[in-house]
Design an enzyme around this catalytic site. Sequence first.
Site, PDB file in Angstrom:
ATOM      1  CE  LYS A 168      -4.568  -5.376   5.579  1.00  0.00           C
ATOM      2  NZ  LYS A 168      -5.190  -5.051   4.709  1.00  0.00           N
ATOM      3  NE  ARG A 208      -0.525  -6.846   0.093  1.00  0.00           N
ATOM      4  CZ  ARG A 208      -0.179  -5.871   1.037  1.00  0.00           C
ATOM      5  NH1 ARG A 208       0.437  -5.464   1.419  1.00  0.00           N
ATOM      6  NH2 ARG A 208      -1.281  -4.612   0.472  1.00  0.00           N
ATOM      7  NE  ARG A 219      -5.694   3.964   2.757  1.00  0.00           N
ATOM      8  CZ  ARG A 219      -6.043   3.036   2.649  1.00  0.00           C
ATOM      9  NH1 ARG A 219      -6.849   2.419   3.360  1.00  0.00           N
ATOM     10  NH2 ARG A 219      -4.586   2.410   1.835  1.00  0.00           N
ATOM     11  NE  ARG A 235      -6.226  13.762  -0.380  1.00  0.00           N
ATOM     12  CZ  ARG A 235      -7.539  13.419  -0.473  1.00  0.00           C
ATOM     13  NH1 ARG A 235      -8.606  11.652  -0.212  1.00  0.00           N
ATOM     14  NH2 ARG A 235      -8.499  14.208   0.012  1.00  0.00           N
ATOM     15  NE  ARG A 295      -3.139  -0.862  -2.776  1.00  0.00           N
ATOM     16  CZ  ARG A 295      -3.674   0.041  -2.096  1.00  0.00           C
ATOM     17  NH1 ARG A 295      -3.952   1.275  -2.013  1.00  0.00           N
ATOM     18  NH2 ARG A 295      -3.917   0.095  -0.100  1.00  0.00           N
TER      19      ARG A 295
HETATM   20  P1  AMP Z   1      -0.339  -1.363   1.986  1.00  0.00           P
HETATM   21  O1  AMP Z   1       0.424  -0.593   2.754  1.00  0.00           O
HETATM   22  O2  AMP Z   1      -0.106  -3.384   2.965  1.00  0.00           O
HETATM   23  O3  AMP Z   1      -1.187  -1.379   1.099  1.00  0.00           O
HETATM   24  O4  AMP Z   1       0.825  -1.953   1.211  1.00  0.00           O
HETATM   25  C1  AMP Z   1       0.857  -0.982   0.304  1.00  0.00           C
HETATM   26  C2  AMP Z   1       1.801  -1.799  -1.446  1.00  0.00           C
HETATM   27  O5  AMP Z   1       3.276  -2.091  -0.546  1.00  0.00           O
HETATM   28  C3  AMP Z   1       1.876  -3.082  -2.234  1.00  0.00           C
HETATM   29  O6  AMP Z   1      -0.150  -2.445  -2.398  1.00  0.00           O
HETATM   30  C4  AMP Z   1       2.462  -3.560  -2.209  1.00  0.00           C
HETATM   31  O7  AMP Z   1       2.227  -3.164  -2.839  1.00  0.00           O
HETATM   32  C5  AMP Z   1       3.265  -3.326  -1.043  1.00  0.00           C
HETATM   33  N1  AMP Z   1       3.743  -4.787  -0.216  1.00  0.00           N
HETATM   34  C6  AMP Z   1       2.812  -3.891   1.126  1.00  0.00           C
HETATM   35  N2  AMP Z   1       3.584  -5.802   1.384  1.00  0.00           N
HETATM   36  C7  AMP Z   1       3.805  -6.157   0.557  1.00  0.00           C
HETATM   37  C8  AMP Z   1       3.733  -7.624   0.766  1.00  0.00           C
HETATM   38  N3  AMP Z   1       3.476  -8.102   2.413  1.00  0.00           N
HETATM   39  N4  AMP Z   1       4.111  -8.542   0.112  1.00  0.00           N
HETATM   40  C9  AMP Z   1       4.043  -7.961  -1.213  1.00  0.00           C
HETATM   41  N5  AMP Z   1       4.101  -6.523  -1.502  1.00  0.00           N
HETATM   42  C10 AMP Z   1       3.507  -5.630  -0.518  1.00  0.00           C
END
Ligand code: AMP
Length: 228
Positions: free
Chosen positions: A22, A97, A136, A169, A181
């Site tokens: 993404k 989400r 990554r 990281r 996740r």
């Molecule tokens: P990401 O960078 O999108 O992989 O998000 C990293 C972490 O941030 C996720 O595992 C969640 O803990 C939190 N997070 C990011 N976006 C959301 C969202 N829209 N709703 C809830 N938690 C989020």
Amino acid sequence: MTADTMTRPVNLILLGPPGAGKGTQARMLEDAFGLVQLSTGDLLRGAVNAGTPAGLAAKSVMEKGELVSDEIVLAVLEERLQQPDVAAGTILDGFPRTAAQAEALDGLLAARNQQIDAVISLEVDDDAMVARVSGRYTCADCGEGYHDEFKQPATAGVCDKCQGSSFKRRPDDNAETVRTRLSAYHAQTAPLIEYYNARGTLSKVAAMGAIDDIAKALGKIVSHLTGA
Ligand code: AMP
């Protein structure tokens, strides 16, 4: 076509589990169409680093790989949407989400006379995601992405893009947290695929292949929306 020649803002959602690409695809779409990537993960990491109350509340939840509360996520997103650069249109990466976030997003956009124009689900094999995410890392200076197995810098230890030499990281990019996740994605986010499908805004794009091929498929969908 660039943002300033578009007739109205275009808002796009990228859906997909961690590791689906993404962020990579959102950055490519930013460059190609002048839209702004809005990653709630980046916004939350910014809040954690800045030590804001939202960041302090989110930190341990993120380290575990669970979802941060809708209330906190919506607050950071709403604040970001007030900045003028997003007026051109956005690529939402990692948001919504949950069903509650999807409903709140409709309200936030309606208040700006805007809407979601397209939702793209990046279709990947879960099994490959743990290896993809756990390997990554990014350049600490310019954010260029690398991978232990799939994409090393041309000269070891030197960023191809900015020649920087420090890399970082994410603390949640380890195999155990990635599994949590992925579970959170399937339990709380994947149902949004059907939610947007029922509204006729969903496209599915096969996303296990080459980054450039996937970018082309996404570019076609976005050009159709922007008339570019
Ligand atoms: P990401 O960078 O999108 O992989 O998000 C990293 C972490 O941030 C996720 O595992 C969640 O803990 C939190 N997070 C990011 N976006 C959301 C969202 N829209 N709703 C809830 N938690 C989020």
